[in-house]
Design a protein around this motif. Structure first.
Motif: not given
Length: 68
Positions: A3, A7-9, A36, A39-40, A52, A54
């Motif tokens: 976290q 945000y949680e990842y 979800w 993110s990347r 990734l 988030r």
């Protein structure tokens, strides 16, 4: 899962044997049912990918829904 910044990842490894359509469907299912967002994405020369995802942290979601 980690976290940061509210945000949680969660990291995912997509093996090189997984084609683009299957990878896309897997990520779409995560987005639809898990909340979800992407993110990347990092693509490697061997064809594998690290993704990734988030989403807003649960405590932040509860606070925003309550109007606080």
């Amino acid at each position: 899962m980690r976290q940061e910044d509210g945000y949680e990842y969660v990291p995912l490894h997509l093996p090189r044997e997984l084609n683009r359509v299957t990878a896309s469907m897997r990520l779409a299912i995560q987005a639809e049912f898990g909340g979800w967002e992407l993110s990347r994405v990092r693509a490697y020369t061997d064809g594998s990918r690290r993704v990734l995802l988030r989403r807003k942290a649960v405590s932040d979601q509860a606070t925003s829904e309550a109007g606080i």
